[in-house]
Design a protein around this motif. Structure first.
Motif, PDB file in Angstrom:
ATOM      1  N   THR A 170     -38.621  18.550  67.638  1.00 52.61           N
ATOM      2  CA  THR A 170     -39.577  19.035  68.645  1.00 52.61           C
ATOM      3  C   THR A 170     -39.802  20.532  68.512  1.00 52.61           C
ATOM      4  N   VAL A 171     -38.723  21.278  68.324  1.00 52.33           N
ATOM      5  CA  VAL A 171     -38.833  22.731  68.198  1.00 52.33           C
ATOM      6  C   VAL A 171     -39.547  23.118  66.904  1.00 52.33           C
ATOM      7  N   ASN A 172     -39.346  22.329  65.845  1.00 51.14           N
ATOM      8  CA  ASN A 172     -39.978  22.629  64.557  1.00 51.14           C
ATOM      9  C   ASN A 172     -41.491  22.706  64.656  1.00 51.14           C
ATOM     10  N   PHE A 173     -42.091  21.894  65.520  1.00 51.77           N
ATOM     11  CA  PHE A 173     -43.538  21.874  65.676  1.00 51.77           C
ATOM     12  C   PHE A 173     -44.052  23.242  66.114  1.00 51.77           C
ATOM     13  N   TRP A 174     -43.254  23.937  66.929  1.00 49.34           N
ATOM     14  CA  TRP A 174     -43.630  25.279  67.384  1.00 49.34           C
ATOM     15  C   TRP A 174     -43.211  26.351  66.379  1.00 49.34           C
ATOM     16  N   THR A 175     -41.993  26.256  65.871  1.00 54.39           N
ATOM     17  CA  THR A 175     -41.471  27.322  65.009  1.00 54.39           C
ATOM     18  C   THR A 175     -42.154  27.376  63.649  1.00 54.39           C
ATOM     19  N   SER A 176     -42.813  26.309  63.233  1.00 54.79           N
ATOM     20  CA  SER A 176     -43.529  26.338  61.957  1.00 54.79           C
ATOM     21  C   SER A 176     -44.902  26.970  62.096  1.00 54.79           C
ATOM     22  N   THR A 177     -45.286  27.330  63.326  1.00 52.66           N
ATOM     23  CA  THR A 177     -46.613  27.891  63.575  1.00 52.66           C
ATOM     24  C   THR A 177     -46.572  29.370  63.883  1.00 52.66           C
ATOM     25  N   PHE A 178     -45.640  29.809  64.725  1.00 50.13           N
ATOM     26  CA  PHE A 178     -45.526  31.227  65.054  1.00 50.13           C
ATOM     27  C   PHE A 178     -44.098  31.562  65.439  1.00 50.13           C
ATOM     28  N   LEU A 179     -43.840  32.861  65.500  1.00 48.38           N
ATOM     29  CA  LEU A 179     -42.501  33.341  65.835  1.00 48.38           C
ATOM     30  C   LEU A 179     -42.294  33.258  67.336  1.00 48.38           C
ATOM     31  N   LEU A 180     -41.318  32.460  67.748  1.00 49.06           N
ATOM     32  CA  LEU A 180     -41.023  32.334  69.165  1.00 49.06           C
ATOM     33  C   LEU A 180     -40.296  33.586  69.653  1.00 49.06           C
ATOM     34  N   PRO A 181     -40.571  34.046  70.871  1.00 57.12           N
ATOM     35  CA  PRO A 181     -39.856  35.212  71.423  1.00 57.12           C
ATOM     36  C   PRO A 181     -38.356  34.938  71.508  1.00 57.12           C
ATOM     37  N   ARG A 182     -37.589  36.000  71.436  1.00 56.66           N
ATOM     38  CA  ARG A 182     -36.132  35.852  71.478  1.00 56.66           C
ATOM     39  C   ARG A 182     -35.666  35.202  72.781  1.00 56.66           C
ATOM     40  N   GLY A 183     -36.357  35.514  73.887  1.00 58.74           N
ATOM     41  CA  GLY A 183     -35.992  34.896  75.151  1.00 58.74           C
ATOM     42  C   GLY A 183     -36.150  33.393  75.125  1.00 58.74           C
ATOM     43  N   CYS A 184     -37.189  32.935  74.453  1.00 65.10           N
ATOM     44  CA  CYS A 184     -37.414  31.486  74.324  1.00 65.10           C
ATOM     45  C   CYS A 184     -36.322  30.849  73.477  1.00 65.10           C
ATOM     46  N   ILE A 185     -35.973  31.491  72.351  1.00 65.53           N
ATOM     47  CA  ILE A 185     -34.925  30.966  71.478  1.00 65.53           C
ATOM     48  C   ILE A 185     -33.587  30.892  72.215  1.00 65.53           C
ATOM     49  N   LYS A 186     -33.264  31.941  72.966  1.00 66.80           N
ATOM     50  CA  LYS A 186     -31.996  31.946  73.712  1.00 66.80           C
ATOM     51  C   LYS A 186     -31.971  30.835  74.753  1.00 66.80           C
ATOM     52  N   ARG A 187     -33.110  30.588  75.397  1.00 65.54           N
ATOM     53  CA  ARG A 187     -33.176  29.530  76.397  1.00 65.54           C
ATOM     54  C   ARG A 187     -33.001  28.155  75.756  1.00 65.54           C
ATOM     55  N   ILE A 188     -33.600  27.949  74.590  1.00 64.33           N
ATOM     56  CA  ILE A 188     -33.461  26.668  73.886  1.00 64.33           C
ATOM     57  C   ILE A 188     -32.007  26.444  73.488  1.00 64.33           C
ATOM     58  N   GLU A 189     -31.383  27.476  72.936  1.00 64.18           N
ATOM     59  CA  GLU A 189     -29.988  27.344  72.520  1.00 64.18           C
ATOM     60  C   GLU A 189     -29.068  27.147  73.717  1.00 64.18           C
ATOM     61  N   SER A 190     -29.401  27.767  74.854  1.00 63.78           N
ATOM     62  CA  SER A 190     -28.603  27.560  76.064  1.00 63.78           C
ATOM     63  C   SER A 190     -28.699  26.113  76.532  1.00 63.78           C
ATOM     64  N   LEU A 191     -29.900  25.543  76.501  1.00 67.52           N
ATOM     65  CA  LEU A 191     -30.073  24.141  76.898  1.00 67.52           C
ATOM     66  C   LEU A 191     -29.286  23.219  75.968  1.00 67.52           C
ATOM     67  N   CYS A 192     -29.354  23.499  74.664  1.00 66.83           N
ATOM     68  CA  CYS A 192     -28.636  22.661  73.697  1.00 66.83           C
ATOM     69  C   CYS A 192     -27.134  22.766  73.890  1.00 66.83           C
ATOM     70  N   SER A 193     -26.645  23.988  74.141  1.00 75.08           N
ATOM     71  CA  SER A 193     -25.208  24.171  74.330  1.00 75.08           C
ATOM     72  C   SER A 193     -24.719  23.456  75.593  1.00 75.08           C
ATOM     73  N   ARG A 194     -25.471  23.575  76.668  1.00 70.62           N
ATOM     74  CA  ARG A 194     -25.074  22.901  77.909  1.00 70.62           C
ATOM     75  C   ARG A 194     -25.061  21.384  77.734  1.00 70.62           C
ATOM     76  N   PHE A 195     -26.088  20.869  77.063  1.00 69.90           N
ATOM     77  CA  PHE A 195     -26.139  19.422  76.864  1.00 69.90           C
ATOM     78  C   PHE A 195     -25.010  18.954  75.958  1.00 69.90           C
ATOM     79  N   LEU A 196     -24.713  19.732  74.915  1.00 74.21           N
ATOM     80  CA  LEU A 196     -23.664  19.331  73.980  1.00 74.21           C
ATOM     81  C   LEU A 196     -22.305  19.241  74.656  1.00 74.21           C
ATOM     82  N   TRP A 197     -21.970  20.240  75.478  1.00 75.47           N
ATOM     83  CA  TRP A 197     -20.615  20.311  76.006  1.00 75.47           C
ATOM     84  C   TRP A 197     -20.438  19.654  77.366  1.00 75.47           C
TER      85      TRP A 197
END
Length: 468
Positions: A85-112
């Motif tokens: 899902t994220v690849n569809f966006w990241t292959s088009t333009f550079l996502l802001p760092r705040g967006c990347i941090k939020r995505i990684e935070s969601l993934c980390s919370r879901f993982l653990w």
């Protein structure tokens, strides 16, 4: 063309041209708009404009949270569905760092924790999780670096002769020639996406090489003026019918460069246009490979020999994941929780005699010793006593005719998983299975794992070795 469903977007036109276009009856559209689910604009994304991506990920995580998933199952969903899902966006333009941090935070919370609506206590940092398995991680990708890797493909399209509309637009407005890409100056009138690509030129230059033929489309210096030649000059402009037009050298480095250039034939129009190749780790390709490029730019850590014994083919995913956490000593044992600042009793909740550490719980606790005695009986006394975890891992990675390393690790993973399961059962529910009953579960896990992979050559003899 349906006028009611069509909007007209224009830029750089005078009033007379705008009036002529609006005469066709199309409504005038304004940016930003959404196309194929992505926002189209010339500037940096705002929070409100990348929030649809975060909302989509949140909805997926919330749906999965209603299901019973192991850590390994959550990791697989992040690696496949979320990354896709994220690849569809990241292959088009550079996502802001705040967006990347939020995505990684969601993934980390879901993982653990299996949920995203509360802060999770991560057992392992996200930086380590994003390392490959042989280097001690889980094989997930750092979204920031992966975003940059996918953007390198856009730069490659400019050099590869692609006939896409995107390339045609930038050839007309930003980059008329390939060599001008290296020399142009970033300005505020450029689109945000194009400026992001220009800022990656140092990285891009590590991958793109040119096969010089006529020299008209290859930059000569790519950023240096040491030889008093304009930075925007192409290779063809630096030579004539008599050879290279280079000034007299003033340094040893310039002498070496002169000597190097005269070993190559000068460009000529009859040799055809220049061609470009994408080089990764010594491999030269005529097409862009995201996976090979990722191997160059990704973060690295020393290779761990024990990793191949944890993530072996045929391992039960949840057992392997738990073994990975245990091997890193990231289990939230009582002594570990106390070290993290919690005011709790550190005595083992099973035997109540010693501090609850990983080594005690898995190796020397009376409950674990009964299980180890059963394993020793099955392995016909080939299991030595272990005083610390490193001794266990060293024995597990070795092998013998009666106890191959594959069987050793399969049994150890099932044993460690069940000990931790019973520890949590004792702590949370105040119940504990008798060790011999728990060993029956371990035995069943091992038999099922061998049966599932019995058609593989390295598993076909394990059942006999375990049951005798």
């Amino acid at each position: 063309m349906n006028k009611d469903k069509t909007q007209l977007f224009y830029a750089g036109l005078n009033q007379e041209e705008i009036t002529a276009l609006t005469a066709y009856g199309f409504s005038i559209g304004t940016l930003p708009i959404r196309y194929l689910g992505l926002p189209l604009m010339h500037r940096k994304l705002k929070i409100s404009e990348y929030s649809p991506l975060l909302d989509k990920l949140n909805s997926r995580f919330n749906f999965w949270a209603t299901k019973s998933l192991s850590f390994a199952g959550r990791c697989l969903l992040i690696k496949t569905v979320v990354t896709g899902t994220v690849n569809f966006w990241t292959s088009t333009f550079l996502l802001p760092r705040g967006c990347i941090k939020r995505i990684e935070s969601l993934c980390s919370r879901f993982l653990w924790s299996g949920k995203t609506d509360r802060r999770a206590t991560a057992k392992v940092s996200w930086k380590i999780v994003c390392l490959p398995k042989p280097e001690g991680g889980l094989g997930l990708r750092n979204f920031r670096l992966w975003n940059i890797t996918l953007l390198l493909r856009l730069a490659w399209l400019l050099f590869s002769g692609s006939n896409s509309l995107w390339v045609a637009w930038h050839r007309e407005h930003n980059c008329p020639t390939s060599y001008s890409f290296w020399s142009q100056t970033e300005t505020q009138t450029m689109s945000w996406n194009w400026r992001c690509i220009l800022r990656l030129r140092d990285l891009i230059s590590r991958f793109i090489t040119s096969n010089v033929h006529n020299g008209c489309n290859t930059s000569l210096w790519n950023g240096t003026r040491n030889l008093r030649i304009p930075i925007e000059e192409s290779v063809s402009e630096a030579c004539d019918g008599r050879g290279w037009r280079l000034p007299h050298p003033r340094s040893d480095m310039e002498v070496s460069l002169h000597s190097f250039l005269i070993t190559f034939p000068t460009p000529a129009l009859d040799r055809g246009p220049d061609s470009f190749r994408w080089e990764t780790n010594g491999n030269s390709n005529t097409s862009f490979s995201a996976s090979m490029t990722w191997e160059v730019v990704r973060p690295r850590a020393p290779t761990q020999d024990i990793a191949k014994y944890i993530w072996f083919s045929g391992a039960t995913p949840k057992h392997a994941f738990h073994m990975w956490v245990t091997n890193m000593n990231r289990l939230p044992t009582r002594s570990q929780l106390a070290a993290w600042g919690l005011q709790i009793d550190t005595v083992c909740c099973i035997c109540s005699t010693q501090q609850e550490t990983r080594d005690h719980l898995m190796l020397s606790c009376p409950y674990a010793l009964v299980l180890w005695s059963e394993v020793k009986r099955r392995f016909r006394d080939t299991v030595p006593p272990f005083s610390k975890w490193s001794d266990l891992m060293q024995w597990t990675s070795s092998s013998s005719p009666t106890t191959p390393s594959m069987l050793r690790m399969m049994v150890i993973q099932a044993l460690v998983y069940n000990i931790w399961q019973q520890r949590n059962n004792k702590l949370q529910n105040h119940t504990l299975l008798p060790p011999l009953v728990a060993f029956k579960r371990i035995n069943r896990h091992v038999i099922d794992s061998i049966s599932a992979a019995r058609k593989q050559k390295k598993f076909c003899s394990l059942m006999l070795l375990w049951l005798i």
